[in-house]
Design a protein around this motif. Sequence first.
Motif, PDB file in Angstrom:
ATOM      1  N   SER A  55     -15.397  21.258   8.759  1.00 29.84           N
ATOM      2  CA  SER A  55     -15.683  21.145   7.333  1.00 29.84           C
ATOM      3  C   SER A  55     -17.193  21.057   7.143  1.00 29.84           C
ATOM      4  O   SER A  55     -17.953  20.938   8.105  1.00 29.84           O
ATOM      5  N   GLU A  56     -17.604  21.065   5.890  1.00 35.26           N
ATOM      6  CA  GLU A  56     -19.018  20.892   5.562  1.00 35.26           C
ATOM      7  C   GLU A  56     -19.349  19.429   5.273  1.00 35.26           C
ATOM      8  O   GLU A  56     -20.460  19.118   4.855  1.00 35.26           O
ATOM      9  N   GLN A  57     -18.403  18.523   5.538  1.00 29.85           N
ATOM     10  CA  GLN A  57     -18.572  17.124   5.172  1.00 29.85           C
ATOM     11  C   GLN A  57     -19.451  16.331   6.134  1.00 29.85           C
ATOM     12  O   GLN A  57     -19.956  15.274   5.776  1.00 29.85           O
ATOM     13  N   ALA A  58     -19.589  16.803   7.378  1.00 30.35           N
ATOM     14  CA  ALA A  58     -20.376  16.067   8.364  1.00 30.35           C
ATOM     15  C   ALA A  58     -20.947  17.058   9.385  1.00 30.35           C
ATOM     16  O   ALA A  58     -20.303  18.070   9.699  1.00 30.35           O
TER      17      ALA A  58
ATOM     18  N   PRO B  40     -20.050  24.161  13.429  1.00 23.28           N
ATOM     19  CA  PRO B  40     -19.801  25.142  12.383  1.00 23.28           C
ATOM     20  C   PRO B  40     -18.321  25.281  12.050  1.00 23.28           C
ATOM     21  O   PRO B  40     -17.460  25.172  12.929  1.00 23.28           O
ATOM     22  N   VAL B  41     -18.042  25.507  10.772  1.00 24.29           N
ATOM     23  CA  VAL B  41     -16.685  25.838  10.343  1.00 24.29           C
ATOM     24  C   VAL B  41     -16.333  27.206  10.921  1.00 24.29           C
ATOM     25  O   VAL B  41     -17.153  28.124  10.909  1.00 24.29           O
TER      26      VAL B  41
ATOM     27  N   LEU C 154      -7.730  15.785  24.789  1.00 22.00           N
ATOM     28  CA  LEU C 154      -8.079  16.181  26.152  1.00 22.00           C
ATOM     29  C   LEU C 154      -9.565  16.479  26.303  1.00 22.00           C
ATOM     30  O   LEU C 154     -10.151  16.248  27.354  1.00 22.00           O
ATOM     31  N   ASP C 155     -10.193  16.949  25.249  1.00 23.81           N
ATOM     32  CA  ASP C 155     -11.557  17.481  25.321  1.00 23.81           C
ATOM     33  C   ASP C 155     -12.633  16.426  25.507  1.00 23.81           C
ATOM     34  O   ASP C 155     -12.534  15.310  24.990  1.00 23.81           O
ATOM     35  N   ASN C 156     -13.697  16.839  26.185  1.00 28.68           N
ATOM     36  CA  ASN C 156     -14.968  16.127  26.096  1.00 28.68           C
ATOM     37  C   ASN C 156     -15.637  16.486  24.773  1.00 28.68           C
ATOM     38  O   ASN C 156     -15.480  17.593  24.255  1.00 28.68           O
ATOM     39  N   TYR C 157     -16.405  15.531  24.257  1.00 28.15           N
ATOM     40  CA  TYR C 157     -17.069  15.730  22.970  1.00 28.15           C
ATOM     41  C   TYR C 157     -18.344  16.542  23.129  1.00 28.15           C
ATOM     42  O   TYR C 157     -19.066  16.427  24.113  1.00 28.15           O
ATOM     43  N   ALA C 158     -18.634  17.348  22.100  1.00 34.20           N
ATOM     44  CA  ALA C 158     -19.934  18.005  21.980  1.00 34.20           C
ATOM     45  C   ALA C 158     -20.214  18.247  20.508  1.00 34.20           C
ATOM     46  O   ALA C 158     -19.324  18.678  19.768  1.00 34.20           O
ATOM     47  N   LEU C 159     -21.438  17.975  20.070  1.00 38.41           N
ATOM     48  CA  LEU C 159     -21.855  18.338  18.732  1.00 38.41           C
ATOM     49  C   LEU C 159     -21.773  19.850  18.595  1.00 38.41           C
ATOM     50  O   LEU C 159     -22.238  20.583  19.468  1.00 38.41           O
ATOM     51  N   GLY C 160     -21.149  20.323  17.533  1.00 36.55           N
ATOM     52  CA  GLY C 160     -20.999  21.760  17.355  1.00 36.55           C
ATOM     53  C   GLY C 160     -19.894  22.366  18.199  1.00 36.55           C
ATOM     54  O   GLY C 160     -19.826  23.580  18.349  1.00 36.55           O
ATOM     55  N   TYR C 161     -19.051  21.522  18.803  1.00 32.45           N
ATOM     56  CA  TYR C 161     -17.889  21.950  19.599  1.00 32.45           C
ATOM     57  C   TYR C 161     -18.276  22.649  20.903  1.00 32.45           C
ATOM     58  O   TYR C 161     -17.422  23.133  21.619  1.00 32.45           O
ATOM     59  N   GLY C 162     -19.551  22.710  21.219  1.00 32.15           N
ATOM     60  CA  GLY C 162     -19.976  23.231  22.514  1.00 32.15           C
ATOM     61  C   GLY C 162     -19.922  24.739  22.661  1.00 32.15           C
ATOM     62  O   GLY C 162     -19.923  25.253  23.773  1.00 32.15           O
ATOM     63  N   GLY C 163     -19.904  25.471  21.550  1.00 30.60           N
ATOM     64  CA  GLY C 163     -19.928  26.931  21.633  1.00 30.60           C
ATOM     65  C   GLY C 163     -18.706  27.528  22.299  1.00 30.60           C
ATOM     66  O   GLY C 163     -18.807  28.518  23.027  1.00 30.60           O
TER      67      GLY C 163
ATOM     68  N   ASP D 244     -17.629  11.826  31.020  1.00 35.45           N
ATOM     69  CA  ASP D 244     -18.305  12.005  29.737  1.00 35.45           C
ATOM     70  C   ASP D 244     -17.383  11.549  28.606  1.00 35.45           C
ATOM     71  O   ASP D 244     -16.170  11.428  28.770  1.00 35.45           O
ATOM     72  N   ASP D 245     -17.975  11.325  27.439  1.00 32.06           N
ATOM     73  CA  ASP D 245     -17.186  10.900  26.278  1.00 32.06           C
ATOM     74  C   ASP D 245     -16.101  11.916  25.940  1.00 32.06           C
ATOM     75  O   ASP D 245     -16.294  13.132  26.072  1.00 32.06           O
ATOM     76  N   HIS D 246     -14.956  11.386  25.483  1.00 35.94           N
ATOM     77  CA  HIS D 246     -13.839  12.230  25.055  1.00 35.94           C
ATOM     78  C   HIS D 246     -13.587  12.045  23.561  1.00 35.94           C
ATOM     79  O   HIS D 246     -13.841  10.991  22.977  1.00 35.94           O
ATOM     80  N   VAL D 247     -13.067  13.099  22.970  1.00 35.72           N
ATOM     81  CA  VAL D 247     -12.822  13.127  21.534  1.00 35.72           C
ATOM     82  C   VAL D 247     -11.631  12.247  21.168  1.00 35.72           C
ATOM     83  O   VAL D 247     -10.635  12.200  21.893  1.00 35.72           O
ATOM     84  N   VAL D 248     -11.745  11.544  20.048  1.00 33.16           N
ATOM     85  CA  VAL D 248     -10.585  10.933  19.392  1.00 33.16           C
ATOM     86  C   VAL D 248     -10.525  11.459  17.966  1.00 33.16           C
ATOM     87  O   VAL D 248     -11.537  11.818  17.370  1.00 33.16           O
ATOM     88  N   ARG D 249      -9.317  11.506  17.430  1.00 32.68           N
ATOM     89  CA  ARG D 249      -9.100  12.049  16.092  1.00 32.68           C
ATOM     90  C   ARG D 249      -8.202  11.124  15.281  1.00 32.68           C
ATOM     91  O   ARG D 249      -7.377  10.399  15.832  1.00 32.68           O
ATOM     92  N   GLY D 250      -8.370  11.162  13.947  1.00 34.68           N
ATOM     93  CA  GLY D 250      -7.404  10.564  13.051  1.00 34.68           C
ATOM     94  C   GLY D 250      -7.787   9.282  12.344  1.00 34.68           C
ATOM     95  O   GLY D 250      -7.044   8.812  11.494  1.00 34.68           O
ATOM     96  N   GLY D 251      -8.923   8.669  12.695  1.00 40.91           N
ATOM     97  CA  GLY D 251      -9.268   7.414  12.055  1.00 40.91           C
ATOM     98  C   GLY D 251      -8.358   6.279  12.510  1.00 40.91           C
ATOM     99  O   GLY D 251      -7.486   6.450  13.355  1.00 40.91           O
TER     100      GLY D 251
END
Length: 255
Positions: free
Chosen positions: A24-27, A32-33, A189-198, A212-219
């Motif tokens: 999204s364009e929110q953060a 990129p979307v 499952l993923d490791n985190y990256a700003l911009g999703y890592g291309g 490395d850090d892993h993604v969490v979702r959902g609040g």
Amino acid sequence: MAALPERTTAPMCAIPAGSFRRGSEQAPDEQPVADLTMTAFEIDRDPVTNGLFAQFIDDGGYRTASLWTPLGWEHIGAHSIVAPTYWNDPVWDADPDVPVTGVSWWEALAFARWAGRTLPTEAQWEYACRGPESRTYPWGEDEPDLSLANFAPYGEPVERRPTRPDAHPGNVSVFGVRDLAGNFAEWCLDNYALGYGGLPLKDPLRLTEEADDHVVRGGCGLHDEDYLRGSARDYYHPGLRDNLIGFRCARPLDQ
């Protein structure tokens, strides 16, 4: 690592092959979307509960090295981990139908392997949550309120207690997946990256170093409404065992 024979009948929702608009364009970290193409898969209808996790413990999950990555096995051994952090706390573990929390990424992955499943990728999680219409929230576009999810409005929790996956009937995605917004964030499952890592735009998965850090979702119940968006991202060290995070499992649809 190959999945083991399935040891749970926890219901799953079929997610058909398709596409959706990720991000999204929110953060900044939701950009990129991009339009992603997804292969069909299944994902747990509900987060893994205390009752299900108890079966993993009773079956020797913490004593079976083959369920763990070498680094995960080393981690639980070094810290003498034999159960989730809040396993003996009645606020968190008294109800077998409440999602389990206080589990690291390594524990979540070991459970998933025991169950004959795996953790969802970040893209799978977001697609299961937002659907082909790329909804803002699992339920659609209505702004969150406490009738829809367990969260902390404006960062102020009303009462920090977990809820059952069916406690908010409106908190369901177009695919029938429940409790994706609030209550607990969920390991991916993923490791985190700003911009999703291309990553590629079909079935993306980012794996770097396991530590490395892993993604969490959902609040979660301590996060405000901004984290309830299906596109919102957060990340933690894989060893974190806090009351912010739970998980659910996934697997290929043809398995």
